[in-house]
Design a protein around this motif. Structure first.
Motif, PDB file in Angstrom:
ATOM      1  N   LEU A 116       0.838  -1.193   0.000  1.00 22.46           N
ATOM      2  CA  LEU A 116       0.000   0.000   0.000  1.00 22.46           C
ATOM      3  C   LEU A 116       0.878   1.249   0.000  1.00 22.46           C
ATOM      4  O   LEU A 116       1.920   1.280   0.643  1.00 22.46           O
ATOM      5  CB  LEU A 116      -0.908   0.008   1.232  1.00 22.46           C
ATOM      6  N   PRO A 117       0.456   2.294  -0.712  1.00 26.31           N
ATOM      7  CA  PRO A 117       1.232   3.540  -0.709  1.00 26.31           C
ATOM      8  C   PRO A 117       1.154   4.219   0.660  1.00 26.31           C
ATOM      9  O   PRO A 117       0.239   3.965   1.441  1.00 26.31           O
ATOM     10  CB  PRO A 117       0.546   4.380  -1.787  1.00 26.31           C
ATOM     11  N   ILE A 118       2.107   5.080   0.941  1.00 28.93           N
ATOM     12  CA  ILE A 118       2.087   5.849   2.186  1.00 28.93           C
ATOM     13  C   ILE A 118       1.287   7.135   1.963  1.00 28.93           C
ATOM     14  O   ILE A 118       1.543   7.875   1.018  1.00 28.93           O
ATOM     15  CB  ILE A 118       3.516   6.195   2.652  1.00 28.93           C
ATOM     16  N   ILE A 119       0.293   7.369   2.799  1.00 26.54           N
ATOM     17  CA  ILE A 119      -0.522   8.585   2.736  1.00 26.54           C
ATOM     18  C   ILE A 119      -0.039   9.544   3.811  1.00 26.54           C
ATOM     19  O   ILE A 119      -0.026   9.195   4.994  1.00 26.54           O
ATOM     20  CB  ILE A 119      -2.021   8.270   2.923  1.00 26.54           C
ATOM     21  N   ARG A 120       0.335  10.748   3.404  1.00 25.71           N
ATOM     22  CA  ARG A 120       0.837  11.736   4.362  1.00 25.71           C
ATOM     23  C   ARG A 120      -0.161  12.875   4.595  1.00 25.71           C
ATOM     24  O   ARG A 120      -0.062  13.586   5.585  1.00 25.71           O
ATOM     25  CB  ARG A 120       2.169  12.309   3.876  1.00 25.71           C
TER      26      ARG A 120
END
Length: 242
Positions: A116-120
């Motif tokens: 999963l991508p990292i959400i900032r």
């Protein structure tokens, strides 16, 4: 016999929620709808979740990060009335098929452990929360979008248990109000809920007792396999009804 199965399903769902921090609606709803009507199962699940999440949220209150999830709660609350409306007005076969697809899709996705991508930015969370609200209003299964969002934010296990349970608890209150306005709390729903209150407490005590005594990764995989089976069984039931 149906009442016994309903109690066992509720016990399993509450145990899973108190042990892992998610899975109550995902585990209970598809199994309940194999026994009772979805329009009966959804408000019943709402009452079960209200009591369960109230106790779990209090238990994990010290780890709660209200600022982290306040915006998510608001976004989800906006979507909940639409989900309750769909429950009331859409064809039951369509509702069951959608429920089966949500449960099965989430379980398979999680078992595959896709990166999963990292959400900032929290702004992404509003979309996840809105979709969660739709699922909560219709099925009390708003977990998948928020679990995915929390994973993208790299929440710790403690954050998952505290933030998720409080988020779901706030959702449940909004769902309860909407079910009340739609007259979904029939005498049969209330009777089933009151009869199973001791079962709810049994599941909570068992989950809290074992929370530090089991391998949570292994347990989570077993839960996901259970969800695959429940989702498949629900879809098979829908197709056989044609």
């Amino acid at each position: 016999m149906d009442n016994l199965f309903i109690s066992l399903i509720i016990l399993l769902g509450v145990f899973i929620q108190s042990l892992s921090g998610f899975g109550l609606g995902l585990a209970v709803m598809p199994l309940l709808t194999l026994i009772i009507d979805v329009r009966l199962a959804s408000p019943l699940m709402n009452l079960i979740a209200l009591l369960t999440l109230l106790i779990i949220s209090f238990y994990y209150r010290k780890k709660l990060e209200v600022r982290e999830i306040l915006g998510l709660i608001i976004a989800s609350s906006l979507a909940i009335p639409f989900g309750v409306y769909f429950l009331k007005n859409l064809n039951q076969t369509v509702m069951l098929m959608l429920l089966g697809m949500v449960v099965l899709g989430y379980a398979i996705y999680s078992l595959l452990e896709l990166p999963l991508p990292i959400i900032r930015s929290q702004k992404w969370g509003y979309g996840f929360a809105f979709f969660s609200g739709l699922l909560s209003g219709a099925y009390n299964t708003g977990g998948p979008p928020i679990v995915i969002y929390g994973s993208c934010c790299r929440w710790t296990p403690e954050q998952f248990k505290s933030n998720l349970n409080f988020f779901f608890f706030c959702n449940v209150i909004i769902v309860l109000i909407n079910h009340f306005l739609q007259d979904n709390f029939t005498p049969e729903v209330l009777q089933l809920f009151l009869r199973n209150i001791p079962i709810i407490f049994m599941g909570l005590v068992l989950g809290f007792f074992l929370s530090n005594r089991v391998n949570l990764l292994l347990f989570r995989k077993l839960v996901l396999i259970l969800l695959v089976m429940a989702g498949l069984q629900l879809l098979i039931k829908v197709f056989l009804s044609y």
